[in-house]
Design an enzyme around this catalytic site. Structure first.
Site, PDB file in Angstrom:
ATOM      1  N   GLY A  23      -7.028 -31.407  18.320  1.00 47.25           N
ATOM      2  CA  GLY A  23      -7.319 -32.423  17.316  1.00 47.25           C
ATOM      3  C   GLY A  23      -6.210 -33.441  17.278  1.00 47.25           C
ATOM      4  O   GLY A  23      -5.309 -33.450  18.125  1.00 47.25           O
ATOM      5  N   GLY A  24      -6.250 -34.306  16.268  1.00 48.19           N
ATOM      6  CA  GLY A  24      -5.296 -35.396  16.183  1.00 48.19           C
ATOM      7  C   GLY A  24      -3.860 -34.954  15.984  1.00 48.19           C
ATOM      8  O   GLY A  24      -2.927 -35.603  16.454  1.00 48.19           O
ATOM      9  N   GLY A  26      -2.714 -31.567  16.540  1.00 49.00           N
ATOM     10  CA  GLY A  26      -2.240 -30.433  17.321  1.00 49.00           C
ATOM     11  C   GLY A  26      -3.336 -29.700  18.058  1.00 49.00           C
ATOM     12  O   GLY A  26      -4.452 -30.190  18.216  1.00 49.00           O
ATOM     13  N   GLN A  27      -2.983 -28.503  18.517  1.00 49.82           N
ATOM     14  CA  GLN A  27      -3.895 -27.628  19.230  1.00 49.82           C
ATOM     15  C   GLN A  27      -4.106 -26.352  18.426  1.00 49.82           C
ATOM     16  O   GLN A  27      -3.258 -25.958  17.629  1.00 49.82           O
ATOM     17  CB  GLN A  27      -3.327 -27.246  20.601  1.00 49.82           C
ATOM     18  CG  GLN A  27      -3.111 -28.387  21.560  1.00 49.82           C
ATOM     19  CD  GLN A  27      -2.582 -27.891  22.906  1.00 49.82           C
ATOM     20  OE1 GLN A  27      -2.425 -26.687  23.135  1.00 49.82           O
ATOM     21  NE2 GLN A  27      -2.298 -28.834  23.798  1.00 49.82           N
ATOM     22  N   VAL A  28      -5.246 -25.717  18.675  1.00 46.55           N
ATOM     23  CA  VAL A  28      -5.517 -24.412  18.086  1.00 46.55           C
ATOM     24  C   VAL A  28      -5.675 -23.399  19.211  1.00 46.55           C
ATOM     25  O   VAL A  28      -6.393 -23.648  20.178  1.00 46.55           O
ATOM     26  CB  VAL A  28      -6.787 -24.436  17.209  1.00 46.55           C
ATOM     27  CG1 VAL A  28      -7.084 -23.042  16.663  1.00 46.55           C
ATOM     28  CG2 VAL A  28      -6.643 -25.439  16.076  1.00 46.55           C
ATOM     29  N   ASP A 136     -10.891 -34.372   3.151  1.00 49.99           N
ATOM     30  CA  ASP A 136     -11.323 -34.612   4.532  1.00 49.99           C
ATOM     31  C   ASP A 136     -12.455 -33.653   4.899  1.00 49.99           C
ATOM     32  O   ASP A 136     -12.374 -32.911   5.871  1.00 49.99           O
ATOM     33  CB  ASP A 136     -10.150 -34.448   5.500  1.00 49.99           C
ATOM     34  CG  ASP A 136     -10.377 -35.162   6.832  1.00 49.99           C
ATOM     35  OD1 ASP A 136     -11.249 -36.047   6.902  1.00 49.99           O
ATOM     36  OD2 ASP A 136      -9.676 -34.823   7.803  1.00 49.99           O
TER      37      ASP A 136
END
Length: 294
Positions: A23-24, A26-28, A136
Site C-alpha cells: 500500500g501507500g 508499507g507492505q504487509v 478512511d
C-alpha cells in the site's frame, strides 16, 4: 525493502513467511511469532516514509488507536516495534481477501451487503464510543473472513479531540470515499465514518464507485455537490433508506453507527474471492475543494 524476504526475522521474534500486500505506506507480510508460536501479519512501513515525522507518528497512532479497540469486526493489534530502521505493526492474521478482492468478482446480493454493513457499523460504534474516528472507510481497509468483515488500517484515524497531522490546506483520505466535510476541510466526527459506510454500501451493491469523476479533485467535489447514482432496483427499501441516509450531505442528518448496526443485523454468507495485493485506491493528502458556483 530489499532486506525483506522469507526467513528474515525482525526484532528477534517475527519470522517472515510471505508477502501479502502493498500500500501507500508499507507492505504487509504473513509472519510467525516465534515466541508465542502463532501466525501474525506484519505491516512494515516503507523506509522512505520514515524520514517524515508526521508519517511515523501516524503509524504510531494506528497502533495506539487500534489497540484500544476490542471487537470481532476489527483487526487486533498485537505489537509495535522497530528493527534496524524498519518500523512495523504486528496484527492479527486474517485468512481472507479484502473487500476490494470480493468486489472484483462483481456486486454483492443485498442480503450480503446488509450483513457486512451491519458488522462494520457495529465496529465503528465501538470506535466512536472510544472517541476514535477511522476517516478512511474503503474496501482495501476491510478484510472478509468467511461471513465476517474486519475493519483495519487506522493509519489516519484520530481522536475526536486530537489535532490532525496534516498540512494547512490539505485533507487526508481517499478521494472516492471522502465525506463532504472532509473534502471541504471542515471538522470531522463520527458522521464522517457513517458517510464512508454509505459510499461503501453503494459500491457493494453496484461494484462501481458512486462518485468517480476521473480525478481526485473532481471526485472530491462530486461528494460535496452530486447526488449518488440510483441503487439497483432489487435493493430492499429499508436497506436503500439506510444507505441514502448515510450519504446525506449534512453530517447531522446521518444516523449514528449504533443505530445502523441495530437496523442491519440479519445474518447471511459472503462468497469467497481472491484478494488483490496492491491498493490502487491509495490514501493521500488532497487539497481542500471549494463548492462550485451554482
Amino acid at each position: 525493502m530489499q532486506r525483506l524476504h522469507p526467513g528474515v526475522v525482525l526484532a528477534g521474534r517475527y519470522r517472515m513467511v510471505r508477502h501479502v500486500a502493498s500500500g501507500g505506506m508499507g507492505q504487509v507480510w504473513e509472519a510467525v511469532d516465534e515466541t508465542l508460536e502463532r501466525t501474525v501479519a506484519l505491516k512494515i512501513m516503507h523506509p522512505h516514509t520514515q524520514d517524515e515525522f508526521a508519517l511515523v507518528e501516524r503509524f504510531r497512532d494506528e497502533a495506539r488507536f487500534a489497540a484500544q479497540l476490542s471487537h470481532p469486526n476489527t483487526v487486533t493489534i498485537h505489537d509495535f516495534g522497530e528493527d534496524d530502521g524498519l518500523v512495523f505493526l504486528v496484527m492479527e492474521y486474517v485468512d481472507g481477501p479484502t473487500l476490494g478482492g470480493v468486489l472484483a468478482a462483481g456486486p454483492l446480493p443485498p442480503a450480503d451487503v446488509r450483513r457486512l454493513l451491519g458488522q462494520l457499523a457495529s465496529a465503528l460504534s465501538v470506535a466512536h464510543d472510544a472517541g476514535i474516528i477511522h476517516r478512511d472507510i474503503k474496501p482495501a481497509n476491510i478484510l472478509v473472513n468467511g461471513d465476517q468483515a474486519q475493519l483495519m488500517d487506522f493509519g489516519i484515524a484520530r481522536s475526536i479531540d486530537a489535532e490532525a497531522r496534516t498540512l494547512t490546506g490539505q485533507v487526508l483520505g481517499t478521494a472516492h470515499y471522502l465525506s463532504p466535510e472532509q473534502a471541504l476541510g471542515h471538522t470531522v466526527g463520527p458522521p464522517t465514518d457513517v458517510y464512508g459506510l454509505g459510499v461503501l454500501a453503494h459500491e457493494m451493491l453496484t461494484a462501481q464507485k458512486p462518485f468517480d469523476k476521473g480525478t481526485p479533485i473532481a471526485t472530491a467535489l462530486a461528494h460535496v455537490q452530486d447526488d449518488p447514482p440510483a441503487l439497483p432496483d432489487d435493493t430492499p427499501s429499508d436497506l436503500r433508506e439506510v444507505i441514502l441516509a448515510c450519504l446525506a450531505k449534512e453530517p447531522d442528518e446521518r444516523p449514528d453507527a449504533a443505530l445502523i448496526a441495530q437496523m442491519l443485523s440479519e445474518p447471511v454468507a459472503v462468497p469467497p474471492a481472491i484478494a488483490p495485493v496492491v491498493d490502487d485506491d491509495a490514501t493521500v493528502a488532497l487539497p481542500v475543494v471549494s463548492r462550485a458556483p451554482r
